[in-house]
Scaffold this motif. Structure first.
Motif, short mmCIF file in Angstrom:
data_model
loop_
_atom_site.label_atom_id
_atom_site.label_comp_id
_atom_site.label_asym_id
_atom_site.label_seq_id
_atom_site.Cartn_x
_atom_site.Cartn_y
_atom_site.Cartn_z
N PHE A 166 -15.20 -2.83 18.40
CA PHE A 166 -13.93 -2.96 19.10
C PHE A 166 -14.16 -3.42 20.54
O PHE A 166 -13.47 -4.31 21.04
CB PHE A 166 -13.17 -1.63 19.08
CG PHE A 166 -11.87 -1.68 19.83
CD1 PHE A 166 -10.75 -2.22 19.25
CD2 PHE A 166 -11.78 -1.20 21.13
CE1 PHE A 166 -9.54 -2.28 19.94
CE2 PHE A 166 -10.59 -1.25 21.83
CZ PHE A 166 -9.47 -1.80 21.24
N ARG A 167 -15.14 -2.83 21.19
CA ARG A 167 -15.47 -3.18 22.57
C ARG A 167 -15.93 -4.64 22.65
O ARG A 167 -15.57 -5.35 23.59
CB ARG A 167 -16.56 -2.25 23.06
CG ARG A 167 -16.98 -2.46 24.47
CD ARG A 167 -18.03 -1.43 24.84
NE ARG A 167 -18.62 -1.75 26.12
CZ ARG A 167 -19.61 -1.08 26.68
NH1 ARG A 167 -20.10 -0.04 26.07
NH2 ARG A 167 -20.08 -1.43 27.83
N ALA A 168 -16.67 -5.09 21.66
CA ALA A 168 -17.14 -6.48 21.65
C ALA A 168 -15.96 -7.45 21.55
O ALA A 168 -15.93 -8.47 22.26
CB ALA A 168 -18.12 -6.69 20.51
N THR A 169 -15.00 -7.17 20.69
CA THR A 169 -13.83 -8.06 20.56
C THR A 169 -12.96 -7.97 21.80
O THR A 169 -12.40 -8.97 22.23
CB THR A 169 -12.99 -7.72 19.32
OG1 THR A 169 -12.51 -6.38 19.42
CG2 THR A 169 -13.78 -7.89 18.05
N PHE A 170 -12.86 -6.77 22.38
CA PHE A 170 -12.07 -6.60 23.60
C PHE A 170 -12.66 -7.44 24.73
O PHE A 170 -11.95 -8.16 25.41
CB PHE A 170 -12.05 -5.12 23.98
CG PHE A 170 -11.42 -4.85 25.32
CD1 PHE A 170 -10.06 -5.00 25.49
CD2 PHE A 170 -12.18 -4.44 26.39
CE1 PHE A 170 -9.47 -4.74 26.73
CE2 PHE A 170 -11.61 -4.18 27.62
CZ PHE A 170 -10.25 -4.34 27.79
N LYS A 171 -13.96 -7.39 24.92
CA LYS A 171 -14.61 -8.18 25.96
C LYS A 171 -14.44 -9.66 25.70
O LYS A 171 -14.24 -10.45 26.60
CB LYS A 171 -16.10 -7.84 26.04
CG LYS A 171 -16.38 -6.55 26.73
CD LYS A 171 -17.86 -6.36 26.88
CE LYS A 171 -18.18 -5.18 27.74
NZ LYS A 171 -19.61 -5.02 27.98
N GLN A 172 -14.50 -10.06 24.43
CA GLN A 172 -14.38 -11.46 24.06
C GLN A 172 -12.97 -11.96 24.40
O GLN A 172 -12.80 -13.03 24.95
CB GLN A 172 -14.65 -11.62 22.58
CG GLN A 172 -14.85 -13.04 22.13
CD GLN A 172 -15.27 -13.08 20.69
OE1 GLN A 172 -14.79 -12.31 19.85
NE2 GLN A 172 -16.21 -13.95 20.37
N GLU A 173 -11.95 -11.16 24.08
CA GLU A 173 -10.57 -11.55 24.37
C GLU A 173 -10.33 -11.67 25.86
O GLU A 173 -9.70 -12.62 26.32
CB GLU A 173 -9.59 -10.55 23.76
CG GLU A 173 -9.52 -10.62 22.25
CD GLU A 173 -8.62 -9.56 21.66
OE1 GLU A 173 -7.97 -8.85 22.44
OE2 GLU A 173 -8.58 -9.45 20.44
#
Length: 86
Positions: free
Chosen positions: A73-80
């Motif tokens: 979740f953190r990885a997708t959040f940072k990506q967004e």
């Protein structure tokens, strides 16, 4: 004469790998999850309300998070955020 038990080293933090619950770390609180994700506590509650973040309900109202669930979740959040999406 040494007993067989005295030569065996015991690690104080050793955990039996056959016990799946103890292999994982303890679930995080809302505050701990907010710190881990770098957002406010209110944002975490908003994500929970919108079912945008993986979470557990414990004893009715208490919310907990598994770090293993927060990593992707953190990885997708940072990506967004990095892409300029909100």
């Amino acid at each position: 004469m040494k007993s067989p038990m005295s030569s065996k080293q015991i690690r104080p933090n050793a955990v039996d790998p056959r016990l799946p619950f103890f292999r994982e770390e303890l679930p995080l609180t809302v505050r701990q999850a907010a710190i881990y994700l770098g957002v406010s506590v209110q944002t975490v509650y908003l994500w929970v309300e919108r079912k945008q973040i993986p979470h557990l309900r414990v004893m009715g109202r208490n919310i907990r998070f598994l770090r293993a669930d927060l990593v992707p979740f953190r990885a997708t959040f940072k990506q967004e955020v990095g892409d300029g999406k909100t």
